[in-house]
Design an enzyme around this catalytic site. Sequence first.
Site, PDB file in Angstrom:
ATOM      1  N   GLU A   1      38.175  34.918  34.131  1.00 33.34           N
ATOM      2  CA  GLU A   1      39.107  34.854  32.997  1.00 33.34           C
ATOM      3  C   GLU A   1      38.575  33.943  31.890  1.00 33.34           C
ATOM      4  O   GLU A   1      38.915  34.123  30.731  1.00 33.34           O
ATOM      5  CB  GLU A   1      40.479  34.326  33.440  1.00 33.34           C
ATOM      6  CG  GLU A   1      41.378  35.405  34.003  1.00 33.34           C
ATOM      7  CD  GLU A   1      42.827  34.962  34.196  1.00 33.34           C
ATOM      8  OE1 GLU A   1      43.173  33.811  33.883  1.00 33.34           O
ATOM      9  OE2 GLU A   1      43.619  35.785  34.677  1.00 33.34           O
TER      10      GLU A   1
ATOM     11  N   HIS B   1      25.979  42.137  57.083  1.00 35.10           N
ATOM     12  CA  HIS B   1      25.955  43.419  57.799  1.00 35.10           C
ATOM     13  C   HIS B   1      26.647  44.515  57.005  1.00 35.10           C
ATOM     14  O   HIS B   1      26.961  45.569  57.538  1.00 35.10           O
ATOM     15  CB  HIS B   1      26.583  43.232  59.185  1.00 35.10           C
ATOM     16  CG  HIS B   1      25.819  42.224  60.010  1.00 35.10           C
ATOM     17  ND1 HIS B   1      24.903  42.578  60.972  1.00 35.10           N
ATOM     18  CD2 HIS B   1      25.809  40.868  59.957  1.00 35.10           C
ATOM     19  CE1 HIS B   1      24.368  41.487  61.491  1.00 35.10           C
ATOM     20  NE2 HIS B   1      24.897  40.427  60.896  1.00 35.10           N
TER      21      HIS B   1
ATOM     22  N   LYS C   1      49.663  45.064  31.121  1.00 36.78           N
ATOM     23  CA  LYS C   1      51.107  44.811  31.143  1.00 36.78           C
ATOM     24  C   LYS C   1      51.815  45.709  30.130  1.00 36.78           C
ATOM     25  O   LYS C   1      52.863  46.279  30.432  1.00 36.78           O
ATOM     26  CB  LYS C   1      51.406  43.340  30.813  1.00 36.78           C
ATOM     27  CG  LYS C   1      50.918  42.366  31.853  1.00 36.78           C
ATOM     28  CD  LYS C   1      51.342  40.961  31.484  1.00 36.78           C
ATOM     29  CE  LYS C   1      50.650  39.929  32.343  1.00 36.78           C
ATOM     30  NZ  LYS C   1      50.804  38.570  31.845  1.00 36.78           N
TER      31      LYS C   1
HETATM   32  O1  PA5 Z   1      45.335  31.907  34.492  1.00 38.50           O
HETATM   33  C1  PA5 Z   1      46.260  32.504  34.000  1.00 38.50           C
HETATM   34  O2  PA5 Z   1      46.762  32.162  32.920  1.00 38.50           O
HETATM   35  C2  PA5 Z   1      46.899  33.704  34.678  1.00 38.50           C
HETATM   36  O3  PA5 Z   1      46.196  34.147  35.786  1.00 38.50           O
HETATM   37  C3  PA5 Z   1      48.288  33.310  35.129  1.00 38.50           C
HETATM   38  O4  PA5 Z   1      48.195  32.230  36.002  1.00 38.50           O
HETATM   39  C4  PA5 Z   1      49.009  34.471  35.817  1.00 38.50           C
HETATM   40  O5  PA5 Z   1      49.032  35.588  34.965  1.00 38.50           O
HETATM   41  C5  PA5 Z   1      50.434  34.076  36.166  1.00 38.50           C
HETATM   42  O6  PA5 Z   1      51.126  33.665  35.026  1.00 38.50           O
HETATM   43  P1  PA5 Z   1      52.472  32.869  35.120  1.00 38.50           P
HETATM   44  O7  PA5 Z   1      52.211  31.580  35.771  1.00 38.50           O
HETATM   45  O8  PA5 Z   1      52.923  32.722  33.695  1.00 38.50           O
HETATM   46  O9  PA5 Z   1      53.451  33.709  35.922  1.00 38.50           O
END
Ligand code: PA5
Length: 438
Positions: A289, A310, A424
Amino acid sequence: MNTLSLNTEYLQKFVNDTELNGIHEELLRAKKTLTSGSGRGNDFLGWLNLPEELSPEIIDNIKSDVERLRNRARLFVVIGIGGSYLGARAVIEALQSEFAAMQTNGAYPYIIYAGHTLSEDYYCQLMQMLDKHDYAVAVISKSGTTTEPAVAFRIIKSHLENKYGKAEAANRIIAITDARRGALHDIAQQEGYRTYVIPDNVGGRFSVLTPVGLLPIAMAGYNIDQLLQGARDMRKLCTESDSLTDNPALLYAAIRNILYRKGYKVEILENFVPNLKYISEWWKQLYGESEGKEGKGILPHSLSFTTDLHSMGQYVQEGERLMFETVLSVIQPQGKVDIPSDEKNLDGINYLLGKSLTEINRNAELGTILAHNDGGVPVLRILLPTVDEYILGQLIYFFEFACGVSGYTLGVNPFDQPGVEAYKKNMFRLLGKPGYTN
Ligand code: PA5
């Protein structure tokens, strides 16, 4: 020394000192951008000082919640997705027995997870388990509006209220979310749940050293003071030293960027102890990310050896040459098992007698590294003196700091994740969410 370190012995054919010296200045500029808060995403740098600045009151509250709930709950359900659950799971699974689920009378609850999937079968099986056992819940969402944990919480809250009544259910729920906004914040206020705040300036994937990670880790019975101490000690090393020799985060970021520029586009994080599998899952989110944007970024992948030798070993040895490997190499195990002698030696393994399993595993590791090196794969080793809370705290801060430096060196904003929104919008439109229909 009780500090993680990097071993670059098996990189020498691929990264030389001239290249390291050549990138050093760039790395120092990226480090300065990070620590001075002058780069893109600088409103999400709260994690940099968390180990030092987390208030003792928060730690005390976490410990008192653990004492309040641990004897009343055989299971503790952590509801969250991405950065709101991977860090806790990574630490807990690194520390707990592989067979912890079978232990029926532990002093602390067994942690289970929800809100990270929309599988109907998963929730059906979970509800059957929750029918049978006493449990409590932490619902974790920074935005407070993420669909997967919201769906899971609605199902589990209803089950909990039916099982214990509304008042006792409320005592068994802890909400970890934004200080002011979001549906989860509003629900927690109205229902009077115990709450913890995720600071505005800490993004999900950098939040493991906030209550997001600390509360579940403490609830599982692990020492969060030691975890934070490890992070504090690593923070000192990462922030104070500008030397590639002394600062492992600078060296790691340098090596990644040199290899990426030479066409090594995939990094495989590997372990030879299965407990570290979820450290890899957390790391994949952290680096994927943070760096995978603007058409750039190393693809983070992971394997567990010797198991995956393996299955994927063939590809690593002889497939397309696009990867380098980073091995989490554990020096000292926590347990001991002897290999029994057998006079008949029908299985032919008497030659191993007198050697520990760790020695055998270490030779598997070295044999693998040498073979992959011969096959053209650069290998970096991260040496972990052992796997305990203190070393895991170091490892977490090391990876986070290196990620910030590496992302700025790559030229991206390591602290946003605009690409996560795309699926989303489509899902909401397909499901007819108000405001998202054509
Ligand atoms: O790192 C990030 O921002 C995302 O992976 C969020 O942690 C994930 O989408 C969950 O979001 P939230 O904590 O708002 O539910």
